[in-house]
Design an enzyme around this catalytic site. Structure first.
Site, PDB file in Angstrom:
ATOM      1  CG  ASP A 102      -0.256  -0.023   2.532  1.00  0.00           C
ATOM      2  OD1 ASP A 102       0.982  -0.207   2.574  1.00  0.00           O
ATOM      3  OD2 ASP A 102      -0.948   0.123   3.555  1.00  0.00           O
ATOM      4  CB  SER A 103       4.503   1.850  -0.195  1.00  0.00           C
ATOM      5  OG  SER A 103       4.890   1.404  -1.474  1.00  0.00           O
TER       6      SER A 103
END
Length: 160
Positions: A36-37
């Site tokens: 999810d970066s």
């Protein structure tokens, strides 16, 4: 269908498979995002196409490279190139003293974050995840050599 037609059909089919394999190996690669970066720009679970030609080390492009932490293929945004000075002051990124437009960053989640200043070495890029609150990026592992960039994100194919 006669024997000649069958041979042509088989030959055309094999040529098509060879072309597709060549494209996959040397030009375009599908990639599913496991992290999810890069949210909200690239949500976890998105399928992307990576262009495997000469990667764009230009600022603002999203690039792929082997993570210096665990060698997995990683996506990050190039925010600065060799010779530029990077700093983060109260969550706002500054490149050479100027804050670039970053509408995709949630400043409230990283409020009171400070980093740098650091100068990016020549031949390197400074990369950050768009989801700065959870991203492991150049703030953690330093600038990335341009030669280790393996691909540039073309565009999401699908998003969850």
């Amino acid at each position: 269908m006669d024997r000649t037609s069958n041979r042509r059909l088989v030959g055309a089919s094999l040529m098509g498979v060879a072309v597709l394999l060549g494209l996959r190996l040397w030009v375009v690669e599908p990639f599913t995002v496991a992290s999810d970066s890069m949210e909200p720009t690239v949500p976890q679970g998105s399928m992307l196409l990576l262009f495997k030609g000469p990667p764009s080390g230009e600022a603002r492009s999203i690039v792929a490279f082997p993570s210096p932490v665990d060698n997995t293929l990683t996506l990050k945004r190039v925010v600065a190139v060799g010779g530029q000075i990077v700093a983060i002051r109260d969550a706002v990124l500054y490149v050479d003293g100027i804050p670039p437009e970053e509408s995709f960053v949630d400043y409230e989640s990283i409020d009171a974050t400070y980093f740098g200043p650091v100068t990016v070495p020549d031949g390197y890029v400074f990369v950050l995840g768009d989801n700065r609150a959870v991203s492991i990026d150049s703030r953690d592992f330093g600038s990335v050599p341009e030669k280790s960039l393996t691909a540039t994100v073309i565009w999401p194919v699908s998003q969850p």
